[in-house]
Design a protein around this motif. Structure first.
Motif, PDB file in Angstrom:
ATOM      1  N   GLN A 171       0.829  -1.206   0.000  1.00  0.00           N
ATOM      2  CA  GLN A 171       0.000   0.000   0.000  1.00  0.00           C
ATOM      3  C   GLN A 171       0.864   1.257   0.000  1.00  0.00           C
ATOM      4  OE1 GLN A 171      -2.829  -0.302   3.175  1.00  0.00           O
ATOM      5  NE2 GLN A 171      -4.138  -1.684   2.024  1.00  0.00           N
ATOM      6  N   ILE A 172       1.965   1.219   0.721  1.00  0.00           N
ATOM      7  CA  ILE A 172       2.876   2.371   0.731  1.00  0.00           C
ATOM      8  C   ILE A 172       3.469   2.564  -0.665  1.00  0.00           C
ATOM      9  CG2 ILE A 172       5.112   3.188   1.584  1.00  0.00           C
ATOM     10  CD1 ILE A 172       4.366   1.830   4.290  1.00  0.00           C
ATOM     11  N   LYS A 173       3.873   1.459  -1.282  1.00  0.00           N
ATOM     12  CA  LYS A 173       4.501   1.506  -2.598  1.00  0.00           C
ATOM     13  C   LYS A 173       3.523   2.006  -3.670  1.00  0.00           C
ATOM     14  CE  LYS A 173       6.824  -1.553  -5.887  1.00  0.00           C
ATOM     15  NZ  LYS A 173       7.231  -2.927  -6.142  1.00  0.00           N
ATOM     16  N   CYS A 174       2.283   1.530  -3.618  1.00  0.00           N
ATOM     17  CA  CYS A 174       1.301   1.867  -4.664  1.00  0.00           C
ATOM     18  C   CYS A 174       0.444   3.061  -4.292  1.00  0.00           C
ATOM     19  CB  CYS A 174       0.400   0.668  -4.928  1.00  0.00           C
ATOM     20  SG  CYS A 174       1.308  -0.707  -5.609  1.00  0.00           S
ATOM     21  N   GLY A 175       0.397   3.435  -3.032  1.00  0.00           N
ATOM     22  CA  GLY A 175      -0.433   4.552  -2.597  1.00  0.00           C
ATOM     23  C   GLY A 175      -1.878   4.132  -2.405  1.00  0.00           C
ATOM     24  N   PRO A 176      -2.578   4.831  -1.529  1.00  0.00           N
ATOM     25  CA  PRO A 176      -3.972   4.471  -1.284  1.00  0.00           C
ATOM     26  C   PRO A 176      -4.830   4.825  -2.494  1.00  0.00           C
ATOM     27  CG  PRO A 176      -3.382   6.455  -0.080  1.00  0.00           C
ATOM     28  CD  PRO A 176      -2.125   5.949  -0.715  1.00  0.00           C
ATOM     29  N   ARG A 177      -5.783   3.954  -2.765  1.00  0.00           N
ATOM     30  CA  ARG A 177      -6.712   4.174  -3.872  1.00  0.00           C
ATOM     31  C   ARG A 177      -8.121   3.897  -3.387  1.00  0.00           C
ATOM     32  NH1 ARG A 177      -4.382   0.344  -8.193  1.00  0.00           N
ATOM     33  NH2 ARG A 177      -2.614   0.033  -6.864  1.00  0.00           N
ATOM     34  N   ALA A 178      -9.059   4.664  -3.905  1.00  0.00           N
ATOM     35  CA  ALA A 178     -10.456   4.477  -3.535  1.00  0.00           C
ATOM     36  C   ALA A 178     -10.928   3.130  -4.065  1.00  0.00           C
ATOM     37  CB  ALA A 178     -11.317   5.586  -4.126  1.00  0.00           C
ATOM     38  N   GLY A 179     -11.705   2.431  -3.262  1.00  0.00           N
ATOM     39  CA  GLY A 179     -12.283   1.174  -3.677  1.00  0.00           C
ATOM     40  C   GLY A 179     -11.328   0.006  -3.610  1.00  0.00           C
ATOM     41  N   ARG A 180     -10.155   0.216  -3.028  1.00  0.00           N
ATOM     42  CA  ARG A 180      -9.174  -0.855  -2.933  1.00  0.00           C
ATOM     43  C   ARG A 180      -9.666  -1.905  -1.937  1.00  0.00           C
ATOM     44  NH1 ARG A 180      -3.239   0.484  -2.463  1.00  0.00           N
ATOM     45  NH2 ARG A 180      -2.776  -1.173  -3.864  1.00  0.00           N
ATOM     46  N   PRO A 181      -9.524  -3.197  -2.259  1.00  0.00           N
ATOM     47  CA  PRO A 181      -9.954  -4.247  -1.340  1.00  0.00           C
ATOM     48  C   PRO A 181      -9.060  -4.280  -0.107  1.00  0.00           C
ATOM     49  CG  PRO A 181      -8.805  -5.187  -3.215  1.00  0.00           C
ATOM     50  CD  PRO A 181      -8.960  -3.716  -3.481  1.00  0.00           C
ATOM     51  N   ALA A 182      -9.576  -4.905   0.933  1.00  0.00           N
ATOM     52  CA  ALA A 182      -8.813  -5.030   2.175  1.00  0.00           C
ATOM     53  C   ALA A 182      -7.574  -5.867   1.910  1.00  0.00           C
ATOM     54  CB  ALA A 182      -9.675  -5.700   3.232  1.00  0.00           C
TER      55      ALA A 182
END
Length: 185
Positions: A171-182
C-alpha cells in the motif's frame, strides 16, 4: 561495494533470502506438501481465487421455482374451490410464466454477483502480484527473526507479522486508492 546486513544486528552471517528459506524448507511428494515451521511462516499466501460455485445459483433458483409452483397451486385450488373455475389452462400458463420470470430474475442477480466477485478477485490478484514482487526482495535474519527488503533495509518486520507487513508495504509503494480491497491476510 555495499554488503547487505541485517538492519537490527548489523551482521550478514545469519541472513538468507526468504525465497531460499521457503524453497529449502518445503518438500513435495505427489499431492502432499510439507513445510518446516519457518518455511510455512515465510511463504506467500495462496493466490486469491473466486469462491462462487454453481450451487450459489442452483439454491435460489430452485427455491424460487418451488415457491412459484406452490403459489400457483394455492391459486389453482382457490380458483377451483371458491371460483368454481374448472379449466386448468390459465393456471398452467401462469405457472410457466412465473417460473420463467423467477429464472430470469435469479439469473440476472447471479450474473451481477458473479461480475462483482470477478472484479474483487481480479483486484486481489493484482495486489497479490505486487506483494509477490516485494516478497521476492525479502531477506530473513535468523538471529533476530525479522524480514526486510534488500532495497530498503531500514523497513523491517518480525517474521511472524510478515504477511500484514507485506500488505502494508504494498500500500505504501502503490499509494492508497479508492475502492481498494482489504489487504490479504
Amino acid at each position: 561495494m555495499n554488503i547487505l546486513a541485517c538492519p537490527r544486528c548489523g551482521s550478514n552471517s545469519h541472513m538468507r533470502k526468504v525465497s531460499a528459506v521457503v524453497s529449502e524448507g518445503t518438500a513435495t511428494s505427489g499431492y502432499n506438501v510439507s513445510s518446516t515451521d519457518l518455511a510455512s511462516k515465510l511463504q506467500m499466501p495462496p493466490m486469491p481465487r473466486t469462491t462462487m460455485t454453481g450451487s450459489d445459483v442452483a439454491g435460489p433458483l430452485g427455491l424460487g421455482c418451488l415457491g412459484s409452483w406452490i403459489a400457483w397451486l394455492i391459486i389453482a385450488l382457490i380458483g377451483y374451490k371458491v371460483l368454481q373455475i374448472k379449466i386448468g389452462e390459465p393456471y398452467v400458463i401462469g405457472l410457466i410464466v412465473t417460473v420463467i420470470l423467477v429464472s430470469i430474475i435469479v439469473g440476472s442477480n447471479f450474473s451481477k454477483r458473479r461480475q462483482a466477485e470477478a472484479m474483487r478477485v481480479n483486484d486481489e490478484i493484482k495486489q497479490w502480484h505486487r506483494m509477490q514482487q516485494i516478497w521476492d526482495d525479502l531477506h530473513y535474519c535468523s538471529r533476530d527473526d525479522i524480514v526486510f527488503q534488500a532495497s530498503n533495509p531500514s523497513e523491517f518486520s518480525s517474521a511472524n507479522l510478515m504477511i500484514g507487513w507485506l500488505a502494508q508495504q504494498e500500500q505504501i509503494k502503490c499509494g492508497p486508492r479508492a475502492g481498494r480491497p482489504a489487504p490479504i491476510s
